[in-house]
Design a protein around this motif. Structure first.
Motif, PDB file in Angstrom:
ATOM      1  N   UNK A  81      54.078  -6.384  27.057  1.00 40.08           N
ATOM      2  CA  UNK A  81      55.509  -6.177  27.227  1.00 40.08           C
ATOM      3  C   UNK A  81      55.754  -5.258  28.407  1.00 40.08           C
ATOM      4  N   UNK A  82      56.291  -4.049  28.144  1.00 38.64           N
ATOM      5  CA  UNK A  82      56.545  -3.076  29.202  1.00 38.64           C
ATOM      6  C   UNK A  82      55.458  -2.004  29.291  1.00 38.64           C
ATOM      7  N   UNK A  83      54.458  -2.110  28.423  1.00 38.80           N
ATOM      8  CA  UNK A  83      53.393  -1.106  28.385  1.00 38.80           C
ATOM      9  C   UNK A  83      52.200  -1.539  29.227  1.00 38.80           C
ATOM     10  N   UNK A  84      51.727  -0.638  30.057  1.00 39.03           N
ATOM     11  CA  UNK A  84      50.552  -0.903  30.880  1.00 39.03           C
ATOM     12  C   UNK A  84      49.293  -0.663  30.048  1.00 39.03           C
ATOM     13  N   UNK A  85      48.493  -1.720  29.883  1.00 36.35           N
ATOM     14  CA  UNK A  85      47.251  -1.595  29.121  1.00 36.35           C
ATOM     15  C   UNK A  85      46.034  -1.406  30.024  1.00 36.35           C
ATOM     16  N   UNK A  86      46.087  -2.046  31.192  1.00 40.62           N
ATOM     17  CA  UNK A  86      44.932  -1.975  32.081  1.00 40.62           C
ATOM     18  C   UNK A  86      45.166  -2.729  33.362  1.00 40.62           C
ATOM     19  N   UNK A  87      44.089  -2.929  34.125  1.00 41.46           N
ATOM     20  CA  UNK A  87      44.138  -3.723  35.349  1.00 41.46           C
ATOM     21  C   UNK A  87      42.939  -4.659  35.359  1.00 41.46           C
ATOM     22  N   UNK A  88      43.096  -5.755  36.059  1.00 41.49           N
ATOM     23  CA  UNK A  88      41.994  -6.695  36.270  1.00 41.49           C
ATOM     24  C   UNK A  88      41.812  -6.823  37.775  1.00 41.49           C
ATOM     25  N   UNK A  89      40.619  -6.516  38.250  1.00 38.51           N
ATOM     26  CA  UNK A  89      40.355  -6.450  39.684  1.00 38.51           C
ATOM     27  C   UNK A  89      39.252  -7.421  40.087  1.00 38.51           C
TER      28      UNK A  89
END
Length: 321
Positions: free
Chosen positions: A238-246
């Protein structure tokens, strides 16, 4: 021939150094009075001078202006033909003349007196007309010019420039002028960029921010990464940042033999990634990227919601690298 040229150069430097050193004994009550006149000025400092003194005056005005004292140079010849209108009665005037009797400068004295301008003189002659007319006189006299003919302004202009710098620095300290204040006068310079440019000024926001949901497949993330061109994407709930994929996460997934047809972002992302506030300086972001050996940062607002992305390329374009 070479030895003669080298000797002439060394002699010039030595004579000019002596001229500047001698100024130290003249930083006295008159110097303090000149500083107080400028500090009490509610408007601007006008610097004027003819010939080489004028060239030095232009630099002094520029140094004052960039260190917290509004100032500009007025050519004395042009002042007599209309530019005197640039000077108001609330301005302090610094008039420079090594002889203290330059005709173009002396012509202005009755007019400045009539307007009531506080006058600071810089001359090499304490009994000259300009020195006598001034409310504060700064002695820039020298024993001799570096020129072997004792004619070309060399030591005298160097001494004048040094006295102007002494004024500017004394005023800077008296005003409590800071590096940030200096940066506001130099927004195009490297220091200005480091002290003024914020993350929000150069970050990518809105639709430019790459994002996929936590349930997205790797193939979906790759499409988003390709479309946005940053080599990474945020992973959201939703609006919450869980992580990144690089790109690095992609290589690790390949090495681990993860099934790209079934694995979701939760399985392969980097959780709790480094972020930076949009209100932080871009220079701080650069330091963080260098320290952590990464090329992009997620940018958050005051509510710690992701609002943008800052890439190393953005810092390069901004001239911070």
């Amino acid at each position: 021939m070479s030895d003669t040229l080298i000797e002439a150069g060394k002699r010039t430097i030595e004579l000019e150094a002596q001229a500047v050193k001698a100024l130290g004994e003249r930083i006295d009550g008159e110097f303090a009075k000149a500083c107080e006149m400028i500090l009490n000025c509610q408007h601007r400092v006008i610097v004027t001078g003819m010939g080489k003194s004028g060239h030095i005056g232009g630099k002094i005005a520029a140094t004052l202006a960039s260190t917290g004292t509004p100032a500009f140079f007025v050519h004395p010849g042009e002042a007599s033909h209309g530019d005197l209108g640039m000077i108001t009665q609330d301005d302090v005037v610094i008039a420079i003349s090594n002889s203290g009797s330059s005709a173009e400068v002396i012509t202005l004295l009755p007019l400045l007196k009539r307007m009531g301008n506080p006058l600071i003189s810089m001359t090499g002659q304490n009994q000259s007309p300009l020195a006598k007319a001034a409310h504060a006189h700064l002695d820039i006299s020298i024993e001799q010019e570096a020129c072997p003919l004792n004619l070309a302004p060399t030591c005298s202009t160097t001494a004048t420039l040094a006295m102007g710098d002494a004024l500017a620095v004394a005023l800077l300290e008296a005003r409590g002028f800071t590096a940030k204040d200096f940066a506001f006068s130099h927004p195009g310079g490297a220091l200005g960029r480091k002290l003024l440019l914020k993350v929000e000024d150069i970050m990518h926001s809105g639709n430019e921010l790459p994002r996929v949901e936590k349930t997205a497949l790797i193939s979906e993330a790759l499409m988003e990464m390709t479309a946005k061109g940053f080599g990474m994407t945020t992973v959201m709930d939703g609006q919450e940042l869980l992580g990144v994929f690089t790109d690095g996460d992609l290589r690790r997934s390949l090495d681990q033999g993860i099934d790209f047809n079934t694995a979701t972002m939760i399985d392969v992302m980097t959780a709790k990634p480094l972020t930076i506030s949009q209100n932080r300086l871009a220079a701080e972001a650069l330091g963080l990227m260098d320290a952590k050996k990464i090329t992009a940062l997620v940018v958050e607002d005051d509510q710690q919601q992701p609002v943008g992305l800052l890439h190393m390329h953005d810092l390069l374009k901004a001239g911070l690298v």
